[in-house]
Design an enzyme around this catalytic site. Structure first.
Site, PDB file in Angstrom:
ATOM      1  N   ASP A  11      -3.614  -0.980  -1.032  1.00 29.54           N
ATOM      2  CA  ASP A  11      -4.376  -0.396  -0.093  1.00 29.54           C
ATOM      3  C   ASP A  11      -4.415   0.860  -0.701  1.00 29.54           C
ATOM      4  O   ASP A  11      -3.792   1.682   0.035  1.00 29.54           O
ATOM      5  CB  ASP A  11      -4.027  -0.009   1.347  1.00 29.54           C
ATOM      6  CG  ASP A  11      -2.538  -0.336   1.501  1.00 29.54           C
ATOM      7  OD1 ASP A  11      -2.125  -0.302   0.653  1.00 29.54           O
ATOM      8  OD2 ASP A  11      -2.540   0.264   3.064  1.00 29.54           O
ATOM      9  N   ASP A  16       0.852   3.630  -3.554  1.00 32.57           N
ATOM     10  CA  ASP A  16       0.251   2.637  -4.318  1.00 32.57           C
ATOM     11  C   ASP A  16      -0.479   2.919  -5.526  1.00 32.57           C
ATOM     12  O   ASP A  16       0.015   2.337  -6.437  1.00 32.57           O
ATOM     13  CB  ASP A  16      -1.516   1.876  -3.253  1.00 32.57           C
ATOM     14  CG  ASP A  16      -0.240   1.197  -1.862  1.00 32.57           C
ATOM     15  OD1 ASP A  16      -0.595   0.408  -1.593  1.00 32.57           O
ATOM     16  OD2 ASP A  16      -0.855   2.322  -1.120  1.00 32.57           O
ATOM     17  N   ASN A  40      -3.814   1.689   4.489  1.00 35.86           N
ATOM     18  CA  ASN A  40      -3.855   3.125   4.524  1.00 35.86           C
ATOM     19  C   ASN A  40      -5.078   4.003   5.146  1.00 35.86           C
ATOM     20  O   ASN A  40      -5.087   5.219   5.574  1.00 35.86           O
ATOM     21  CB  ASN A  40      -3.234   3.903   3.016  1.00 35.86           C
ATOM     22  CG  ASN A  40      -2.475   3.408   3.049  1.00 35.86           C
ATOM     23  OD1 ASN A  40      -1.268   3.915   3.783  1.00 35.86           O
ATOM     24  ND2 ASN A  40      -2.121   3.997   1.885  1.00 35.86           N
ATOM     25  N   THR A 124       1.267  -4.115  -1.441  1.00 41.34           N
ATOM     26  CA  THR A 124       2.081  -2.899  -1.584  1.00 41.34           C
ATOM     27  C   THR A 124       0.674  -2.346  -0.311  1.00 41.34           C
ATOM     28  O   THR A 124       0.296  -1.149  -0.114  1.00 41.34           O
ATOM     29  CB  THR A 124       1.750  -2.149  -2.745  1.00 41.34           C
ATOM     30  OG1 THR A 124       0.186  -1.605  -3.084  1.00 41.34           O
ATOM     31  CG2 THR A 124       2.758  -1.822  -3.518  1.00 41.34           C
ATOM     32  N   PHE A 165       4.665  -0.499   8.637  1.00 39.30           N
ATOM     33  CA  PHE A 165       3.205  -0.182   8.760  1.00 39.30           C
ATOM     34  C   PHE A 165       2.466  -1.277   7.684  1.00 39.30           C
ATOM     35  O   PHE A 165       1.633  -1.725   8.841  1.00 39.30           O
ATOM     36  CB  PHE A 165       2.429   1.156   7.950  1.00 39.30           C
ATOM     37  CG  PHE A 165       1.065   1.257   7.685  1.00 39.30           C
ATOM     38  CD1 PHE A 165       0.464   2.291   8.336  1.00 39.30           C
ATOM     39  CD2 PHE A 165       0.485   0.972   6.835  1.00 39.30           C
ATOM     40  CE1 PHE A 165      -1.191   1.918   8.793  1.00 39.30           C
ATOM     41  CE2 PHE A 165      -0.683   0.810   6.656  1.00 39.30           C
ATOM     42  CZ  PHE A 165      -1.412   1.609   7.877  1.00 39.30           C
ATOM     43  N   ASN A 166       2.962  -1.709   6.614  1.00 41.26           N
ATOM     44  CA  ASN A 166       2.140  -2.675   6.233  1.00 41.26           C
ATOM     45  C   ASN A 166       2.327  -3.630   6.823  1.00 41.26           C
ATOM     46  O   ASN A 166       1.288  -5.194   7.122  1.00 41.26           O
ATOM     47  CB  ASN A 166       3.050  -3.214   5.055  1.00 41.26           C
ATOM     48  CG  ASN A 166       2.379  -2.274   3.664  1.00 41.26           C
ATOM     49  OD1 ASN A 166       1.619  -1.719   3.954  1.00 41.26           O
ATOM     50  ND2 ASN A 166       2.948  -1.992   2.361  1.00 41.26           N
ATOM     51  N   GLN A 227       4.190  14.680   4.073  1.00 39.32           N
ATOM     52  CA  GLN A 227       5.480  14.093   4.726  1.00 39.32           C
ATOM     53  C   GLN A 227       6.514  15.505   5.569  1.00 39.32           C
ATOM     54  O   GLN A 227       6.589  15.295   6.524  1.00 39.32           O
ATOM     55  CB  GLN A 227       6.615  13.099   3.984  1.00 39.32           C
ATOM     56  CG  GLN A 227       5.780  13.087   2.942  1.00 39.32           C
ATOM     57  CD  GLN A 227       6.030  11.366   4.185  1.00 39.32           C
ATOM     58  OE1 GLN A 227       6.847  10.803   4.350  1.00 39.32           O
ATOM     59  NE2 GLN A 227       4.748  10.319   4.073  1.00 39.32           N
ATOM     60  N   HIS A 239       7.440   4.536  -1.703  1.00 41.72           N
ATOM     61  CA  HIS A 239       7.619   2.686  -1.333  1.00 41.72           C
ATOM     62  C   HIS A 239       8.027   2.160  -1.950  1.00 41.72           C
ATOM     63  O   HIS A 239       8.379   1.105  -2.140  1.00 41.72           O
ATOM     64  CB  HIS A 239       6.342   2.709   0.224  1.00 41.72           C
ATOM     65  CG  HIS A 239       7.293   3.680   0.899  1.00 41.72           C
ATOM     66  ND1 HIS A 239       8.530   3.041   2.050  1.00 41.72           N
ATOM     67  CD2 HIS A 239       6.893   4.431   1.914  1.00 41.72           C
ATOM     68  CE1 HIS A 239       8.386   4.024   2.840  1.00 41.72           C
ATOM     69  NE2 HIS A 239       7.348   4.783   3.105  1.00 41.72           N
ATOM     70  N   ASP A 240       5.855   2.177  -2.418  1.00 38.43           N
ATOM     71  CA  ASP A 240       5.178   1.309  -3.266  1.00 38.43           C
ATOM     72  C   ASP A 240       5.530   1.262  -5.248  1.00 38.43           C
ATOM     73  O   ASP A 240       5.234  -0.231  -5.189  1.00 38.43           O
ATOM     74  CB  ASP A 240       3.647   1.423  -3.154  1.00 38.43           C
ATOM     75  CG  ASP A 240       3.116   1.231  -1.615  1.00 38.43           C
ATOM     76  OD1 ASP A 240       3.917   0.418  -1.044  1.00 38.43           O
ATOM     77  OD2 ASP A 240       2.656   1.363  -1.699  1.00 38.43           O
TER      78      ASP A 240
HETATM   79  C1  BDR Z   1       3.497   1.680   3.217  1.00 38.11           C
HETATM   80  O1  BDR Z   1       2.951   1.714   4.412  1.00 38.11           O
HETATM   81  C2  BDR Z   1       1.943   2.529   3.092  1.00 38.11           C
HETATM   82  O2  BDR Z   1       1.318   3.936   4.404  1.00 38.11           O
HETATM   83  C3  BDR Z   1       2.232   2.999   2.154  1.00 38.11           C
HETATM   84  O3  BDR Z   1       1.382   2.672   1.528  1.00 38.11           O
HETATM   85  C4  BDR Z   1       3.217   2.088   2.065  1.00 38.11           C
HETATM   86  O4  BDR Z   1       2.525   0.799   1.567  1.00 38.11           O
HETATM   87  C5  BDR Z   1       4.533   2.242   3.661  1.00 38.11           C
HETATM   88  O5  BDR Z   1       5.568   1.344   5.163  1.00 38.11           O
HETATM   89 CA    CA Z   2       0.533   0.726   0.899  1.00 33.89          CA
END
Ligand code: BDR
Ligand code: CA
Length: 310
Positions: A11, A16, A40, A124, A165-166, A227, A239-240
């Site tokens: 996303d 990503d 996202n 992701t 989140f995901n 951030q 993260h991804d």
């Molecule tokens: C995840 O949430 C999204 O905002 C990022 O792309 C990542 O996959 C982190 O919590």
């Molecule tokens: Ca993501």
């Protein structure tokens, strides 16, 4: 050695986009397709973002648009982190390529059913496309070699004290995937929060004079701005790309098998990945949960991934 066949379900999203960058042009990975989901940002935006990243990097991997909303719950997005487009920062040239006609869920089913069981899924984003594919055609489950996903946490969340989140964005789909019996590696916040893209990392990659170096730098400068605004951090967690890095280097992560269930019932901890770290439930582990990461090794993999675009 045969390259590892993967489908990236994503996303985009800044991190990503770096995951796509890392998999593309890597001789050890065969990127079969990119499937896109709402997360996202809305599906139309995440699809354009995936296409923009591929066009910018010269990757001709096919892109398939998938589900535009979660299975059951209301849609959520993360505009505060990824901006209005979902990929604010770089200037992309006008798009000349389009998404494939086929729906991402149909692509996943057709490709997995025709495979020899040698394809890994690298999600992701929210797990809507994969959960839907599993419900529509359960025979794909034994065809999936492994799912290496970014999501969840055995400690604390990033959108609530409990949830990441995901997973929270489509907890029902996550429940379908986590209870499917498919081999799963969960790359959660417990490890991804250790790879902070500090200004020193941005400057290191900015020295690489190629399109990937420029894309990384433009994306991460914007990402780090949000951030700072949202969390007060100097550098956000990348993260991804940890998912892709972990299949390139099996020693990157330390994992522990745990029985893991998604909380789809409670209010306060909705979307939590309930990982039975100490084995209280005496249930068979169903997920290899990442518990630690070799941080310098991760940044070396990112640098090499960028250099592959010589
Ligand atoms: C995840 O949430 C999204 O905002 C990022 O792309 C990542 O996959 C982190 O919590
Ligand atoms: Ca993501």
């Amino acid at each position: 050695m045969e390259p590892i066949k993967i489908i990236q379900d994503c996303d985009p999203g800044h991190d990503d986009a770096i995951a796509i960058l890392l998999a593309g042009r890597n001789p050890r990975i065969q990127q079969l397709g990119i499937t896109v989901v709402a997360g996202n940002q809305t599906l139309d935006r995440t699809t354009v973002n995936a296409l923009n990243v591929c066009q910018y990097l010269g990757l001709d991997v096919p892109v398939y648009a998938g589900c535009d909303r979660p299975m059951i719950r209301d849609k959520v997005t993360a505009g505060d982190i990824h901006g209005k487009t979902g990929l604010d920062g770089p200037d992309f040239a006008p798009l000349t390529r389009q998404a494939e006609k086929k729906h991402a869920v149909s692509y996943l089913i057709d490709t997995l059913m025709a495979s020899d069981g040698d394809i890994m899924l690298l999600p992701t984003g929210p797990l809507t496309n994969i959960g839907m594919a599993m419900r529509l055609e359960p025979r794909i489950v034994p065809k999936i070699k492994r799912i290496v996903l970014m999501g969840g946490s055995f400690s604390y969340g990033n959108v609530s004290p409990a949830a990441e989140f995901n997973i929270m964005a489509d907890a029902d789909a996550a429940h379908v995937v986590f209870s499917s019996g498919c081999p799963i590696t969960m790359v959660g916040l417990d490890v991804t929060r250790k790879v902070l893209c500090l200004p020193s990392a941005v400057e290191r990659m900015a020295k690489i004079d190629n399109p990937a170096g420029r894309l990384f730098t433009d994306l991460m400068r914007f990402f780090n701005k949000t951030q700072k605004e949202v969390f007060g951090w100097e550098g956000g967690p990348l993260h991804d790309p940890v998912t892709i890095a972990s299949i390139l280097d099996p020693d990157l992560l330390k994992t522990q098998p745990m029985h893991t269930e998604i909380d789809i019932r409670s209010v306060q901890s909705y979307g939590r990945t309930n990982c039975d770290v100490f084995g209280y439930l005496k249930k068979e582990p169903n997920v290899d949960v990442a518990v630690d990461i070799d941080v310098p090794r991760f940044w070396d993999i990112i640098e090499q991934g960028i250099r592959n675009y010589a």
